[in-house]
Design an enzyme around this catalytic site. Structure first.
Site: not given
Ligand code: DGL
Length: 279
Positions: A11-12, A74, A159, A193, A195
Protein backbone atom coordinates in the site's frame (compact mmCIF):
# COMPACT_ATOMS: atom_id res chain seq x y z
CA UNK A 1 12.71 -24.14 -8.85
CA UNK A 2 12.51 -21.02 -6.72
CA UNK A 3 12.25 -21.36 -2.91
CA UNK A 4 8.80 -20.49 -1.51
CA UNK A 5 8.56 -16.87 -0.30
CA UNK A 6 6.08 -14.65 1.54
CA UNK A 7 3.01 -13.13 -0.10
CA UNK A 8 3.71 -9.44 -0.69
CA UNK A 9 1.09 -6.91 0.42
CA UNK A 10 1.59 -3.35 -0.80
CA UNK A 11 0.00 0.00 0.00
CA UNK A 12 1.05 3.63 -0.33
CA UNK A 13 1.02 3.74 3.49
CA UNK A 14 -1.04 2.16 6.24
CA UNK A 15 -4.32 1.51 4.44
CA UNK A 16 -3.35 -1.91 3.13
CA UNK A 17 -3.13 -3.11 6.72
CA UNK A 18 -6.95 -3.08 6.83
CA UNK A 19 -6.79 -5.60 3.99
CA UNK A 20 -3.92 -7.63 5.45
CA UNK A 21 -5.84 -7.95 8.73
CA UNK A 22 -8.70 -9.77 6.97
CA UNK A 23 -6.31 -11.81 4.82
CA UNK A 24 -4.48 -13.03 7.93
CA UNK A 25 -7.83 -13.87 9.55
CA UNK A 26 -8.80 -16.00 6.59
CA UNK A 27 -5.40 -17.41 5.61
CA UNK A 28 -3.22 -17.38 8.76
CA UNK A 29 -0.96 -20.18 7.54
CA UNK A 30 0.93 -18.09 4.97
CA UNK A 31 3.90 -15.75 5.47
CA UNK A 32 3.23 -12.10 4.60
CA UNK A 33 5.59 -9.25 3.79
CA UNK A 34 3.97 -5.82 4.04
CA UNK A 35 5.42 -2.67 2.50
CA UNK A 36 3.95 0.79 3.10
CA UNK A 37 5.49 3.50 0.92
CA UNK A 38 4.70 6.07 3.62
CA UNK A 39 7.54 8.39 2.60
CA UNK A 40 5.75 9.07 -0.71
CA UNK A 41 2.12 8.76 0.46
CA UNK A 42 -0.51 9.81 -0.27
CA UNK A 43 -0.64 8.50 -3.83
CA UNK A 44 -4.26 9.62 -4.30
CA UNK A 45 -3.57 12.95 -6.02
CA UNK A 46 -0.48 11.92 -7.97
CA UNK A 47 -0.28 11.45 -11.75
CA UNK A 48 -0.62 8.08 -13.49
CA UNK A 49 3.07 8.09 -14.35
CA UNK A 50 4.22 8.78 -10.82
CA UNK A 51 1.97 6.15 -9.23
CA UNK A 52 3.07 3.63 -11.85
CA UNK A 53 6.79 4.26 -11.28
CA UNK A 54 6.49 4.18 -7.48
CA UNK A 55 4.38 1.01 -7.57
CA UNK A 56 6.70 -0.77 -10.02
CA UNK A 57 9.70 0.04 -7.83
CA UNK A 58 7.90 -1.48 -4.84
CA UNK A 59 6.87 -4.57 -6.83
CA UNK A 60 10.52 -5.06 -7.85
CA UNK A 61 11.51 -4.85 -4.19
CA UNK A 62 8.99 -7.59 -3.30
CA UNK A 63 10.38 -9.79 -6.07
CA UNK A 64 13.90 -9.25 -4.72
CA UNK A 65 12.66 -10.44 -1.31
CA UNK A 66 11.52 -13.71 -2.90
CA UNK A 67 7.77 -13.06 -3.28
CA UNK A 68 6.07 -14.87 -6.16
CA UNK A 69 2.71 -13.20 -5.50
CA UNK A 70 2.14 -9.52 -4.68
CA UNK A 71 -1.21 -7.95 -3.83
CA UNK A 72 -1.60 -4.22 -4.48
CA UNK A 73 -3.78 -3.57 -1.42
CA UNK A 74 -4.25 0.01 -2.59
CA UNK A 75 -7.02 1.10 -4.92
CA UNK A 76 -5.01 3.99 -6.32
CA UNK A 77 -2.09 1.73 -7.29
CA UNK A 78 -4.52 -0.93 -8.58
CA UNK A 79 -6.26 1.72 -10.71
CA UNK A 80 -3.20 3.45 -12.07
CA UNK A 81 -0.41 0.88 -12.23
CA UNK A 82 -1.70 -2.70 -12.13
CA UNK A 83 -2.67 -3.18 -15.76
CA UNK A 84 0.63 -1.82 -17.13
CA UNK A 85 2.63 -3.92 -14.67
CA UNK A 86 0.66 -7.07 -15.56
CA UNK A 87 0.72 -6.53 -19.31
CA UNK A 88 4.04 -4.79 -20.00
CA UNK A 89 6.41 -5.38 -17.10
CA UNK A 90 5.74 -8.87 -15.74
CA UNK A 91 6.30 -10.75 -19.00
CA UNK A 92 9.70 -9.01 -19.24
CA UNK A 93 10.95 -8.92 -15.65
CA UNK A 94 9.28 -11.90 -13.94
CA UNK A 95 7.10 -14.05 -16.19
CA UNK A 96 6.40 -16.64 -13.48
CA UNK A 97 5.31 -14.13 -10.82
CA UNK A 98 1.92 -12.56 -10.27
CA UNK A 99 0.65 -9.15 -9.18
CA UNK A 100 -3.04 -8.78 -8.27
CA UNK A 101 -5.15 -5.78 -7.25
CA UNK A 102 -8.23 -5.00 -5.20
CA UNK A 103 -10.57 -3.52 -7.82
CA UNK A 104 -11.46 -6.60 -9.83
CA UNK A 105 -12.39 -8.84 -6.85
CA UNK A 106 -14.65 -6.05 -5.62
CA UNK A 107 -16.22 -5.44 -9.03
CA UNK A 108 -16.91 -9.18 -9.41
CA UNK A 109 -19.38 -9.24 -6.52
CA UNK A 110 -20.59 -5.72 -5.79
CA UNK A 111 -23.73 -6.08 -7.92
CA UNK A 112 -24.94 -8.90 -5.66
CA UNK A 113 -25.45 -6.42 -2.83
CA UNK A 114 -27.69 -3.93 -4.67
CA UNK A 115 -31.43 -4.24 -5.16
CA UNK A 116 -31.84 -0.82 -6.79
CA UNK A 117 -28.98 -1.56 -9.24
CA UNK A 118 -27.25 1.64 -8.11
CA UNK A 119 -23.97 1.68 -6.25
CA UNK A 120 -21.88 4.54 -4.91
CA UNK A 121 -18.09 4.40 -4.96
CA UNK A 122 -16.12 6.61 -2.56
CA UNK A 123 -12.43 6.78 -3.45
CA UNK A 124 -9.36 8.94 -3.96
CA UNK A 125 -9.29 11.41 -6.83
CA UNK A 126 -6.88 9.14 -8.70
CA UNK A 127 -9.13 6.10 -8.47
CA UNK A 128 -12.21 8.10 -9.51
CA UNK A 129 -10.44 9.75 -12.45
CA UNK A 130 -9.17 6.39 -13.72
CA UNK A 131 -12.81 5.23 -14.20
CA UNK A 132 -11.59 1.76 -13.19
CA UNK A 133 -14.63 0.95 -11.04
CA UNK A 134 -17.33 1.85 -13.63
CA UNK A 135 -15.36 -0.08 -16.30
CA UNK A 136 -14.71 -3.19 -14.20
CA UNK A 137 -18.22 -3.31 -12.68
CA UNK A 138 -19.74 -3.03 -16.19
CA UNK A 139 -17.93 -6.26 -17.17
CA UNK A 140 -19.73 -8.25 -14.47
CA UNK A 141 -22.93 -6.24 -13.91
CA UNK A 142 -23.72 -4.20 -17.05
CA UNK A 143 -27.09 -3.15 -15.62
CA UNK A 144 -25.60 -1.50 -12.51
CA UNK A 145 -25.33 2.29 -12.37
CA UNK A 146 -22.13 3.43 -10.71
CA UNK A 147 -21.87 6.86 -9.08
CA UNK A 148 -18.45 8.01 -7.91
CA UNK A 149 -17.31 10.66 -5.46
CA UNK A 150 -13.70 11.64 -4.82
CA UNK A 151 -13.00 12.28 -1.14
CA UNK A 152 -9.55 13.92 -1.23
CA UNK A 153 -9.65 14.96 2.44
CA UNK A 154 -10.38 11.54 3.88
CA UNK A 155 -6.89 10.02 3.57
CA UNK A 156 -5.19 13.09 5.14
CA UNK A 157 -7.76 12.99 7.99
CA UNK A 158 -6.93 9.36 8.65
CA UNK A 159 -3.15 9.79 8.18
CA UNK A 160 -3.17 12.70 10.65
CA UNK A 161 -5.17 10.86 13.29
CA UNK A 162 -8.11 13.24 12.81
CA UNK A 163 -10.61 10.56 11.91
CA UNK A 164 -12.65 11.11 15.06
CA UNK A 165 -12.56 14.92 14.86
CA UNK A 166 -15.30 17.42 13.90
CA UNK A 167 -13.36 17.98 10.67
CA UNK A 168 -14.03 14.36 9.75
CA UNK A 169 -17.77 14.87 10.34
CA UNK A 170 -17.73 17.91 8.07
CA UNK A 171 -16.08 16.18 5.10
CA UNK A 172 -17.98 12.91 5.49
CA UNK A 173 -21.33 14.73 5.51
CA UNK A 174 -20.28 16.84 2.52
CA UNK A 175 -19.12 13.92 0.34
CA UNK A 176 -22.08 11.71 1.25
CA UNK A 177 -24.52 14.53 0.46
CA UNK A 178 -22.92 14.95 -2.98
CA UNK A 179 -22.95 11.27 -3.91
CA UNK A 180 -26.62 10.87 -2.91
CA UNK A 181 -27.46 13.98 -4.97
CA UNK A 182 -25.87 12.24 -7.96
CA UNK A 183 -27.66 8.91 -7.36
CA UNK A 184 -30.75 9.12 -5.16
CA UNK A 185 -31.46 5.39 -5.35
CA UNK A 186 -27.97 4.20 -4.32
CA UNK A 187 -28.40 1.34 -1.84
CA UNK A 188 -24.75 0.24 -1.57
CA UNK A 189 -21.77 2.44 -0.75
CA UNK A 190 -18.32 0.98 -1.39
CA UNK A 191 -15.33 2.26 0.55
CA UNK A 192 -12.94 2.01 -2.41
CA UNK A 193 -9.88 3.19 -0.54
CA UNK A 194 -8.14 1.02 2.00
CA UNK A 195 -7.83 3.94 4.43
CA UNK A 196 -11.57 4.53 4.67
CA UNK A 197 -12.57 1.62 6.97
CA UNK A 198 -11.16 3.71 9.82
CA UNK A 199 -13.94 6.24 9.15
CA UNK A 200 -16.63 3.56 9.08
CA UNK A 201 -18.31 4.45 12.38
CA UNK A 202 -18.68 8.09 11.36
CA UNK A 203 -19.82 7.25 7.82
CA UNK A 204 -22.53 4.97 9.24
CA UNK A 205 -23.85 7.89 11.33
CA UNK A 206 -24.59 9.89 8.19
CA UNK A 207 -25.71 7.10 5.88
CA UNK A 208 -29.39 7.05 4.89
CA UNK A 209 -31.32 4.17 6.51
CA UNK A 210 -31.17 0.94 4.50
CA UNK A 211 -27.96 1.75 2.62
CA UNK A 212 -25.29 -0.97 2.95
CA UNK A 213 -21.69 0.01 3.59
CA UNK A 214 -19.06 -2.27 2.05
CA UNK A 215 -15.35 -2.32 2.76
CA UNK A 216 -12.92 -4.49 0.87
CA UNK A 217 -10.95 -6.49 3.46
CA UNK A 218 -13.14 -9.57 3.53
CA UNK A 219 -13.83 -9.41 -0.21
CA UNK A 220 -10.11 -9.38 -1.07
CA UNK A 221 -9.33 -12.11 1.48
CA UNK A 222 -12.00 -14.41 0.03
CA UNK A 223 -10.80 -13.71 -3.50
CA UNK A 224 -7.18 -14.48 -2.55
CA UNK A 225 -8.22 -17.78 -0.97
CA UNK A 226 -10.05 -18.66 -4.18
CA UNK A 227 -7.09 -17.60 -6.34
CA UNK A 228 -4.64 -19.75 -4.37
CA UNK A 229 -7.02 -22.68 -4.65
CA UNK A 230 -7.27 -22.28 -8.43
CA UNK A 231 -3.53 -21.69 -8.93
CA UNK A 232 -1.56 -24.47 -7.21
CA UNK A 233 1.55 -23.48 -9.21
CA UNK A 234 1.57 -20.10 -7.39
CA UNK A 235 0.27 -21.44 -4.07
CA UNK A 236 3.16 -23.91 -3.84
CA UNK A 237 5.56 -20.95 -4.04
CA UNK A 238 3.96 -19.20 -1.02
CA UNK A 239 5.73 -19.99 2.27
CA UNK A 240 3.63 -21.26 5.15
CA UNK A 241 5.14 -20.50 8.57
CA UNK A 242 2.46 -18.03 9.70
CA UNK A 243 5.05 -15.20 9.86
CA UNK A 244 4.54 -11.49 9.11
CA UNK A 245 7.10 -8.80 8.42
CA UNK A 246 6.42 -5.11 8.00
CA UNK A 247 8.48 -2.52 6.14
CA UNK A 248 8.03 1.21 5.65
CA UNK A 249 9.91 3.68 3.48
CA UNK A 250 9.50 6.34 6.22
CA UNK A 251 9.96 6.49 10.00
CA UNK A 252 9.37 3.17 11.74
CA UNK A 253 8.21 4.91 14.95
CA UNK A 254 5.42 6.71 13.06
CA UNK A 255 4.50 3.56 11.20
CA UNK A 256 4.31 1.44 14.35
CA UNK A 257 2.17 4.06 16.11
CA UNK A 258 -0.37 4.26 13.32
CA UNK A 259 -0.20 0.68 12.21
CA UNK A 260 -1.79 -0.82 15.30
CA UNK A 261 -4.97 1.21 14.62
CA UNK A 262 -5.18 -0.15 11.08
CA UNK A 263 -4.04 -3.69 11.79
CA UNK A 264 -5.72 -4.17 15.15
CA UNK A 265 -2.59 -5.35 16.96
CA UNK A 266 0.84 -3.97 17.82
CA UNK A 267 3.60 -4.54 15.29
CA UNK A 268 7.23 -3.61 14.72
CA UNK A 269 8.31 -2.40 11.31
CA UNK A 270 11.69 -2.05 9.64
CA UNK A 271 12.85 0.76 7.41
CA UNK A 272 13.74 0.23 3.76
CA UNK A 273 15.50 2.64 1.42
CA UNK A 274 14.07 1.51 -1.92
CA UNK A 275 16.71 3.28 -4.06
CA UNK A 276 19.50 1.46 -2.24
CA UNK A 277 17.60 -1.84 -2.06
CA UNK A 278 16.71 -2.02 -5.76
CA UNK A 279 19.94 -0.76 -7.35
N1 DGL B 1 -4.96 3.45 0.45
C1 DGL B 1 -4.98 4.01 -0.88
C2 DGL B 1 -6.16 3.46 -1.68
O1 DGL B 1 -6.72 2.41 -1.37
C3 DGL B 1 -5.01 5.51 -0.97
C4 DGL B 1 -4.12 6.29 -0.10
C5 DGL B 1 -3.32 7.30 -0.85
O2 DGL B 1 -3.88 8.29 -1.36
O3 DGL B 1 -2.12 7.09 -0.89
O4 DGL B 1 -6.53 4.07 -2.65
Amino acid sequence: MQQPGPIGIFDSGYGGLTILKEIVNKLPQYDYLYLGDSARAPYGNRSFDTVYHYTLQCVNWFFKQGCSLVILACNTASAKALRTIQQNDLPRIAPGKRVLGVIRPTAEIIGNFSETESVGVLATTGTVMSESYPMEIAKFFPEIKVYQEACPMWVPLVENNEYESDGADYFIKKNLRTIFEKGEDIDVILLACTHYPLLKAKIEEYLPVGVKLLSQGEIVAASLADYLHRHPEIESRCRKNGQREFYTTDSTADFDNHASTFFGEKLQSRHVDLDAAIS
